[in-house]
Design an enzyme around this catalytic site. Structure first.
Site, PDB file in Angstrom:
ATOM      1  N   GLU A   1       0.824  -1.205   0.000  1.00 45.06           N
ATOM      2  CA  GLU A   1       0.000   0.000   0.000  1.00 45.06           C
ATOM      3  C   GLU A   1       0.855   1.250   0.000  1.00 45.06           C
ATOM      4  O   GLU A   1       1.952   1.267   0.541  1.00 45.06           O
ATOM      5  CB  GLU A   1      -0.913  -0.011   1.232  1.00 45.06           C
ATOM      6  CG  GLU A   1      -1.918  -1.147   1.150  1.00 45.06           C
ATOM      7  CD  GLU A   1      -2.889  -1.186   2.307  1.00 45.06           C
ATOM      8  OE1 GLU A   1      -2.629  -0.529   3.330  1.00 45.06           O
ATOM      9  OE2 GLU A   1      -3.906  -1.868   2.168  1.00 45.06           O
TER      10      GLU A   1
ATOM     11  N   CYS B   1       3.190   8.459   1.188  1.00 48.11           N
ATOM     12  CA  CYS B   1       3.717   7.529   2.178  1.00 48.11           C
ATOM     13  C   CYS B   1       4.086   6.234   1.464  1.00 48.11           C
ATOM     14  O   CYS B   1       3.238   5.603   0.828  1.00 48.11           O
ATOM     15  CB  CYS B   1       2.658   7.303   3.251  1.00 48.11           C
ATOM     16  SG  CYS B   1       3.241   6.309   4.600  1.00 48.11           S
TER      17      CYS B   1
ATOM     18  N   CYS C   1       5.733  -6.413   7.975  1.00 51.90           N
ATOM     19  CA  CYS C   1       6.835  -5.912   8.791  1.00 51.90           C
ATOM     20  C   CYS C   1       7.101  -6.907   9.905  1.00 51.90           C
ATOM     21  O   CYS C   1       6.170  -7.465  10.476  1.00 51.90           O
ATOM     22  CB  CYS C   1       6.496  -4.544   9.380  1.00 51.90           C
ATOM     23  SG  CYS C   1       7.894  -3.837  10.294  1.00 51.90           S
TER      24      CYS C   1
ATOM     25  N   CYS D   1       5.611  -3.661  16.365  1.00 54.55           N
ATOM     26  CA  CYS D   1       5.373  -2.588  17.327  1.00 54.55           C
ATOM     27  C   CYS D   1       3.935  -2.709  17.830  1.00 54.55           C
ATOM     28  O   CYS D   1       3.023  -2.965  17.044  1.00 54.55           O
ATOM     29  CB  CYS D   1       5.603  -1.219  16.683  1.00 54.55           C
ATOM     30  SG  CYS D   1       7.283  -0.978  16.103  1.00 54.55           S
TER      31      CYS D   1
ATOM     32  N   CYS E   1       0.878  -0.809  16.086  1.00 52.91           N
ATOM     33  CA  CYS E   1       0.857  -0.760  14.617  1.00 52.91           C
ATOM     34  C   CYS E   1       0.138  -1.967  14.032  1.00 52.91           C
ATOM     35  O   CYS E   1       0.430  -3.112  14.373  1.00 52.91           O
ATOM     36  CB  CYS E   1       2.285  -0.713  14.096  1.00 52.91           C
ATOM     37  SG  CYS E   1       2.387  -0.826  12.309  1.00 52.91           S
TER      38      CYS E   1
ATOM     39  N   GLY F   1       6.428  -1.658   6.571  1.00 53.79           N
ATOM     40  CA  GLY F   1       7.790  -2.163   6.626  1.00 53.79           C
ATOM     41  C   GLY F   1       8.784  -1.233   7.295  1.00 53.79           C
ATOM     42  O   GLY F   1       8.503  -0.062   7.548  1.00 53.79           O
ATOM     43  N   GLU F   2       9.936  -1.791   7.610  1.00 51.81           N
ATOM     44  CA  GLU F   2      11.053  -1.036   8.202  1.00 51.81           C
ATOM     45  C   GLU F   2      12.091  -0.811   7.105  1.00 51.81           C
ATOM     46  O   GLU F   2      12.794  -1.745   6.701  1.00 51.81           O
ATOM     47  CB  GLU F   2      11.631  -1.834   9.378  1.00 51.81           C
ATOM     48  CG  GLU F   2      12.993  -1.378   9.852  1.00 51.81           C
ATOM     49  CD  GLU F   2      13.102   0.113  10.161  1.00 51.81           C
ATOM     50  OE1 GLU F   2      12.347   0.610  11.006  1.00 51.81           O
ATOM     51  OE2 GLU F   2      13.957   0.788   9.538  1.00 51.81           O
TER      52      GLU F   2
ATOM     53  N   SER G   1      11.934   6.898   7.557  1.00 50.23           N
ATOM     54  CA  SER G   1      11.535   6.779   8.955  1.00 50.23           C
ATOM     55  C   SER G   1      11.867   5.379   9.457  1.00 50.23           C
ATOM     56  O   SER G   1      11.441   4.387   8.876  1.00 50.23           O
ATOM     57  CB  SER G   1      10.033   7.027   9.069  1.00 50.23           C
ATOM     58  OG  SER G   1       9.609   6.782  10.393  1.00 50.23           O
TER      59      SER G   1
ATOM     60  N   SER H   1      11.071   6.675  14.746  1.00 56.90           N
ATOM     61  CA  SER H   1       9.845   6.387  15.488  1.00 56.90           C
ATOM     62  C   SER H   1      10.261   6.068  16.922  1.00 56.90           C
ATOM     63  O   SER H   1      10.774   4.989  17.203  1.00 56.90           O
ATOM     64  CB  SER H   1       9.159   5.186  14.807  1.00 56.90           C
ATOM     65  OG  SER H   1       7.950   4.911  15.437  1.00 56.90           O
ATOM     66  N   LEU H   2      10.090   7.026  17.821  1.00 59.15           N
ATOM     67  CA  LEU H   2      10.671   6.906  19.173  1.00 59.15           C
ATOM     68  C   LEU H   2       9.652   6.341  20.172  1.00 59.15           C
ATOM     69  O   LEU H   2       9.869   5.299  20.766  1.00 59.15           O
ATOM     70  CB  LEU H   2      11.174   8.281  19.615  1.00 59.15           C
ATOM     71  CG  LEU H   2      11.977   8.297  20.905  1.00 59.15           C
ATOM     72  CD1 LEU H   2      13.287   7.549  20.763  1.00 59.15           C
ATOM     73  CD2 LEU H   2      12.245   9.741  21.354  1.00 59.15           C
TER      74      LEU H   2
ATOM     75  N   ASN I   1      -4.141   6.222  16.525  1.00 56.23           N
ATOM     76  CA  ASN I   1      -5.346   5.853  15.760  1.00 56.23           C
ATOM     77  C   ASN I   1      -5.716   4.425  16.105  1.00 56.23           C
ATOM     78  O   ASN I   1      -5.035   3.499  15.659  1.00 56.23           O
ATOM     79  CB  ASN I   1      -5.023   5.811  14.262  1.00 56.23           C
ATOM     80  CG  ASN I   1      -4.997   7.169  13.650  1.00 56.23           C
ATOM     81  OD1 ASN I   1      -5.967   7.903  13.732  1.00 56.23           O
ATOM     82  ND2 ASN I   1      -3.883   7.502  13.047  1.00 56.23           N
TER      83      ASN I   1
ATOM     84  N   CYS J   1      -1.477   6.540   9.939  1.00 57.27           N
ATOM     85  CA  CYS J   1      -0.235   5.919  10.412  1.00 57.27           C
ATOM     86  C   CYS J   1      -0.516   4.632  11.165  1.00 57.27           C
ATOM     87  O   CYS J   1      -1.397   4.568  12.005  1.00 57.27           O
ATOM     88  CB  CYS J   1       0.488   6.861  11.359  1.00 57.27           C
ATOM     89  SG  CYS J   1       0.823   8.416  10.610  1.00 57.27           S
TER      90      CYS J   1
HETATM   91  S1  SF4 Z   1       5.423   0.897  13.262  1.00 56.76           S
HETATM   92 FE1  SF4 Z   1       6.737   0.539  11.467  1.00 56.76          FE
HETATM   93  S2  SF4 Z   1       8.411  -0.747  12.295  1.00 56.76           S
HETATM   94 FE2  SF4 Z   1       6.732  -0.891  13.798  1.00 56.76          FE
HETATM   95  S3  SF4 Z   1       5.553  -2.710  13.181  1.00 56.76           S
HETATM   96 FE3  SF4 Z   1       4.612  -0.909  12.174  1.00 56.76          FE
HETATM   97  S4  SF4 Z   1       5.523  -0.852  10.111  1.00 56.76           S
HETATM   98 FE4  SF4 Z   1       6.855  -2.157  11.440  1.00 56.76          FE
END
Ligand code: SF4
Length: 344
Positions: A94, A108, A115, A119, A122, A163-164, A195, A217-218, A293, A336
């Site tokens: 996406e 984006c 991923c 997190c 997410c 993804g990272e 990011s 992403s902290l 969100n 996000c």
């Molecule tokens: S915030 Fe980013 S790094 Fe963390 S699980 Fe989601 S997509 Fe992966």
């Protein structure tokens, strides 16, 4: 899926070498590059400046212009557009076009199908990881969007989708080089932001290999809380992350962006704000506060506007540059942490 068969992921010198191998002059490779990137040719059939025999030879050898095709487009009531894009091996990734106040759009971008980092806040992370995207599949997200929506001036790219990016650093760096190439989209380094969740070796490589903006992403000001929310922090602890960020090459007037998803009752107290100011005091940076969100199955709620404003005030009172980013496109799961490669 063979990456080398998707021409949009190849640099001009690679296309020159390919042209030569197929019995053409090298400039035919450069023409191909410009047609795909600058003129947004959708397929080899559209590249009519090339001899028909060369195009046929490319097709016979299994080459195609792009590695993705648009499979679905959803438009939000706030004009955010979410595109579902299919890979040749049947995955859906996406990419989202987000309207900015200036009238331009930010895109984006996804860097992986799924991923692996899981997190807590997410939705993408709930799906697990399938594979890295190729440079062609990354670049195509932008090229296909420009071709499909010619009236949308996409001015900024942010690698904040699925993804990272720094676990796919080879392909992400190549994609950035392609997008920045003067004969392609010629995107300014200031307009591309990568990011990361804090992949320390990837941050070092990115700084050495390409010029772009960095966001982190902290989401927590202490190692203990961060490790709870972001399992990746157990592998790359906060002190190592901050050390790598202090060494990141920052041109004058640039800042590292720290994203901080506000999770009510978890990381949004005045003490967290104070700890955050202390943690970031030696880095040229700005903080993006992102009210969480909720998505189906998430264990966190949405923070109140008052608590978000209070957190911002606490940072601002300490001269920390900070803004609130209210996510767009929440009604189509394009905000996000909501990209999940699902249809509908
Ligand atoms: S915030 Fe980013 S790094 Fe963390 S699980 Fe989601 S997509 Fe992966």
């Amino acid at each position: 899926m063979e990456q080398s068969k998707h021409l949009s992921g190849m640099l001009p010198e690679e296309l020159e070498a390919l042209a030569l191998r197929l019995g053409e002059k090298p400039y035919r490779g450069r023409q191909l590059f410009e047609q795909i990137h600058a003129r947004l040719a959708g397929s080899l059939d559209d590249v009519t400046v090339l001899p028909g025999a060369f195009r046929k030879r490319l097709a016979d050898e299994g080459f195609s212009a792009h590695g993705l095709s648009i499979s679905q487009v959803l438009e939000s009531t706030d004009t955010t557009i979410k595109m579902g894009l299919s890979t040749v091996d049947g995955l859906v990734v996406e990419s989202v076009l987000i309207p900015m106040e200036t009238g331009a759009f930010t895109q984006c971008m996804s860097s992986q199908a799924g991923c692996a980092l899981a997190c807590e806040f997410c939705m993408t992370g709930t799906l697990g990881w399938t594979r890295n995207l190729t440079a062609a599949e990354i670049v195509d997200q932008h090229l296909l969007a420009l071709a499909r929506f010619p009236d949308r001036p996409v001015k900024n790219l942010v690698f904040m989708g699925m993804g990272e990016p720094l676990l796919n650093v080879d392909e992400v760096v190549k994609a950035i080089r392609l997008l920045q190439h003067e004969k392609a989209r010629s995107l300014s380094p200031r307009r591309i932001t990568v990011s990361t969740a804090g992949i320390v070796p990837g941050i070092r490589r990115l700084g050495q290999e390409v010029d772009c903006q960095l966001a982190v992403s902290l989401n927590a000001p202490t190692q203990e809380l961060r490790a709870e929310l972001m399992p990746v922090s157990r592998r790359y602890p906060l002190d190592e992350l901050m050390a790598a960020l202090k060494e990141f090459p920052l041109l004058p007037r640039r800042r590292i962006t720290f994203e901080y998803v506000l999770l009510p009752g978890v990381n949004d107290s005045p003490a967290h704000a104070r700890d955050l100011v202390r943690l970031l005091s030696h880095i040229r940076c700005k903080v993006n506060l992102i009210p969480f969100n909720p998505f189906p199955g998430s264990r966190f709620g949405r923070p109140s506007d008052e608590s978000v404003d209070r957190f911002l005030e606490l940072l601002s009172a300490k001269q920390m540059m900070a803004t609130i980013r209210r996510s767009r496109g929440a009604d189509i799961l394009a905000a996000c942490g909501q990209l999940a490669g699902k249809k509908g």
